[in-house]
Design an enzyme around this catalytic site. Structure first.
Site, mmCIF file in Angstrom:
data_model
loop_
_atom_site.group_PDB
_atom_site.id
_atom_site.type_symbol
_atom_site.label_atom_id
_atom_site.label_comp_id
_atom_site.label_asym_id
_atom_site.label_seq_id
_atom_site.Cartn_x
_atom_site.Cartn_y
_atom_site.Cartn_z
ATOM 1 N N HIS A 187 0.805 -1.211 0.000
ATOM 2 C CA HIS A 187 0.000 0.000 0.000
ATOM 3 C C HIS A 187 0.844 1.270 0.000
ATOM 4 O O HIS A 187 0.417 2.309 -0.471
ATOM 5 C CB HIS A 187 -1.008 -0.027 1.156
ATOM 6 N N GLU A 429 -4.347 -11.524 -27.499
ATOM 7 C CA GLU A 429 -3.164 -11.626 -26.645
ATOM 8 C C GLU A 429 -2.502 -12.997 -26.747
ATOM 9 O O GLU A 429 -1.637 -13.332 -25.959
ATOM 10 C CB GLU A 429 -3.477 -11.256 -25.195
ATOM 11 N N ASP A 453 0.613 -10.221 -22.642
ATOM 12 C CA ASP A 453 0.550 -11.667 -22.876
ATOM 13 C C ASP A 453 1.002 -12.024 -24.281
ATOM 14 O O ASP A 453 1.655 -13.049 -24.481
ATOM 15 C CB ASP A 453 -0.864 -12.186 -22.616
ATOM 16 N N CYS A 500 -4.016 -2.343 -25.366
ATOM 17 C CA CYS A 500 -4.163 -2.018 -23.949
ATOM 18 C C CYS A 500 -3.046 -2.621 -23.106
ATOM 19 O O CYS A 500 -3.039 -2.476 -21.891
ATOM 20 C CB CYS A 500 -5.531 -2.451 -23.431
HETATM 21 C C1 PEP Z 1 -2.126 -7.912 -21.675
HETATM 22 O O1 PEP Z 1 -1.914 -9.121 -21.607
HETATM 23 O O2 PEP Z 1 -1.462 -7.125 -22.381
HETATM 24 C C2 PEP Z 1 -3.211 -7.305 -20.885
HETATM 25 C C3 PEP Z 1 -3.567 -6.051 -21.045
HETATM 26 O O3 PEP Z 1 -3.792 -8.078 -19.932
HETATM 27 P P1 PEP Z 1 -3.104 -8.390 -18.506
HETATM 28 O O4 PEP Z 1 -1.863 -7.564 -18.395
HETATM 29 O O5 PEP Z 1 -4.099 -8.066 -17.464
HETATM 30 O O6 PEP Z 1 -2.848 -9.849 -18.622
HETATM 31 MG MG MG Z 2 -3.380 -10.382 -20.649
#
Ligand code: PEP
Ligand code: MG
Length: 542
Positions: A187, A429, A453, A500
């Site tokens: 935290h 991903e 990923d 993302c």
């Molecule tokens: C990713 O794999 O890029 C993603 C956005 O998902 P996470 O990081 O939550 O696995």
């Molecule tokens: Mg992911």
């Protein structure tokens, strides 16, 4: 003295060092205490602690620490009132120990249990348990809660800080802080990021109290804390800090401006968040929407599967707060590094290649059905889109689309309002999904590329293994080809595509992403304005 730790936020802090030594309370380990008396003392001290935590909660709500940070104190209160914790304390008291000893032991056992968990978030909760038991012990010893008073701007150093200490510090005078212990998920780290204060954790070193009051420098980028820097170092870091401060001011002037290149190419810049209260950060940083709401955090924070109603409230709050801006909620991605005990998943040799997200839902469809129902209900309150993670083949998408259709029919039959046209997209991903993205694009409403990923699976590099950072080429041509192919396939079917994963905030790739036609980039709140600045400096026609 140069200490190496982990920078958990960005920036540089230069100032005087203030070392906080936490007072130790002597606790008897004799078995000679009258249980009835000790039980009463424990109950009273716990009550006092809960009242105190309630007051901290109110204080945090009214300060610039918004809901997510305030929630820490609610969580601490729940820990103090936890029945297993109480049973452990009472049984220890009944065997003759004093209340202080019983609380300390129960807290230590519980904290060790958290520390042994695989999940980084749960691991970091072990410090919270210790914080709560420490507060009860202080109340038992008749001591008031520790407050760190700082009269002039300084850099704080200690073994660790408890959230209750941090929330009471006058943050205007806090230049930075560093801790011997802690982790990226502690935290201290979470609060540092929210307050926007440079912070380093896990230096592993005690600084002698004789260094209190000396000059110090925190450099988050390299994770360095310099105690007593020489004149040249001091000058160098002051200049760097000034440059960063100037850049930050510049970025603030970008609020309200479009994410548009010099030659007029626009791209959406959205935010990644973990829970409903993070929307305040997204709005503060002028994000165009939420590009990834990692809904699995809701599951990770619960003791059991979150109900449809619990989920609905969170999703509705998020969508309403952001409205009319879009919110993309990803269905739960439990498994691999995100484990929730109540899922009772078997231990796997290679969990990242194992039973996770959509694969769990295929075997336990009720999980997906509950979540999709909550999401469709929330869709009536704003601009909601949903995306499915870890897709590897067309049949998985067909299965989700079928289920979504059933959910819509059920809601219609119950006359519950929802957005029938709520877009349903997928995450790209896995290399498999990227390679068959031409097929998937015909059925999904949009794509969002999860480069975290996608990198791990394309390069066969475990994203959790820090030793592999050197061999992990985040700009690998194979990765770039998969991304560009996905964009082309999406556009061929007139579908939009975003990124993302963490690569979205890599400013050295922004120009490339824009040139290949990426429509949206979704980053952590603190990176929205730096990314906008980068986009606005580009001229793609050059
Ligand atoms: C990713 O794999 O890029 C993603 C956005 O998902 P996470 O990081 O939550 O696995
Ligand atoms: Mg992911």
């Amino acid at each position: 003295m140069i200490l190496k730790g982990k920078g958990v936020f960005e920036g540089i802090a230069v100032g005087k060092l203030k070392i906080i030594v936490h007072q130790k309370i002597e606790i008897s380990s004799d078995k000679k205490f009258a249980p009835e008396n000790e039980k009463v003392r424990f109950i009273e001290a716990r009550e006092k602690t809960c009242d105190y935590l309630e007051s901290l909660y109110q204080r945090a709500v009214n300060s610039n620490l918004k809901d997510s940070e305030a929630e820490i104190f609610n969580m601490h209160k729940m820990m103090a009132q936890d029945l297993d914790f109480e049973d452990a304390v009472v049984s220890s008291i009944e065997s003759g120990y004093c209340a202080e000893y019983a609380v300390k032991e129960a807290g230590r056992n519980l904290s060790e249990m958290f520390a042994s968990m695989d999940d980084a978030y749960m691991k970091a909760r072990s410090a919270d348990v210790l914080d709560v038991s420490e507060q009860i012990i202080r109340n038992l010893a008749g001591l008031s809660s520790e407050t760190i008073v700082i009269d002039k701007p300084c850099i704080l150093y200690s073994d660790d800080f408890s959230p209750s200490e941090i929330v009471k510090i006058d943050s205007a005078k806090l230049l930075g802080f560093a801790t011997k212990g802690g982790s990226d998920n502690s935290h201290t780290a979470i609060l540092a990021r929210t307050l926007g204060i440079p912070c380093i954790v896990a230096t592993g070193v005690d600084i002698p109290i004789t260094d209190d009051g000396k000059d110090a420098v925190i450099d988050c980028e390299s994770g360095t804390l310099i105690v007593n820097p020489d004149k040249t170092q001091l000058k160098e870091y002051l200049a760097k800090a000034q440059k960063i401060a100037k850049a930050k001011e510049m970025q603030k002037s970008l609020i309200g401006k479009p994410n548009e290149t010099i030659d007029g190419k626009r791209v959406e810049v959205y935010c990644n968040i973990g829970n409903a209260s993070d929307t305040s950060l997204a709005l503060k940083n002028d994000a165009g929407g939420i590009g990834l709401f990692r809904s699995e955090f809701l599951y990770l924070e619960s003791k059991d599967y979150p109900t449809e109603e619990e989920q609905f409230i969170q999703y509705k709050n998020t969508v309403e707060t952001m409205s009319p801006k879009p919110v993309i909620i990803r269905t739960m991605d439990i498994g691999a590094d995100k484990q929730a005990d109540y899922f009772n998943l078997e231990k796997e040799e290679n969990p990242a290649l194992g039973f996770r997200s959509i694969r769990i839902c295929l075997e336990r469809p009720e999980i997906m059905e509950t979540q999709l129902t909550a999401l469709y209900r929330a869709s009536a309150f704003g601009n909601l889109m949903v995306m499915i993670p870890m897709i590897t083949n067309e049949s998985e998408l067909d299965w989700v689309l079928d289920m979504a259709k059933n959910v819509r029919e059920k809601l219609k039959a119950q006359k519950i309002k929802f957005n029938e046209k709520m877009p349903l997209g997928i995450m790209i991903e896995t290399p498999a999904a990227a390679i068959i993205s031409d097929v998937l694009a015909k059925k999904a409403d949009f794509f969002s590329i999860g480069t975290n990923d996608l990198t791990q699976y394309t390069l066969a590099v475990d994203r959790q293994n820090s030793k592999l950072e050197k061999v992990c080429d985040k700009h690998h041509p194979a990765l770039m080809r998969l991304i560009s192919m996905t964009v082309q396939n999406a556009h061929a079917c007139k579908k939009w595509v975003g990124i993302c994963g963490e690569l979205a905030r890599d400013l050295s790739l922004t120009e490339y992403f824009l040139k290949i036609g990426v429509d949206e980039l979704s980053v952590s709140p603190a990176y929205v304005l730096p990314l906008r600045e980068k986009i606005r400096s580009l001229n793609l026609s050059e």
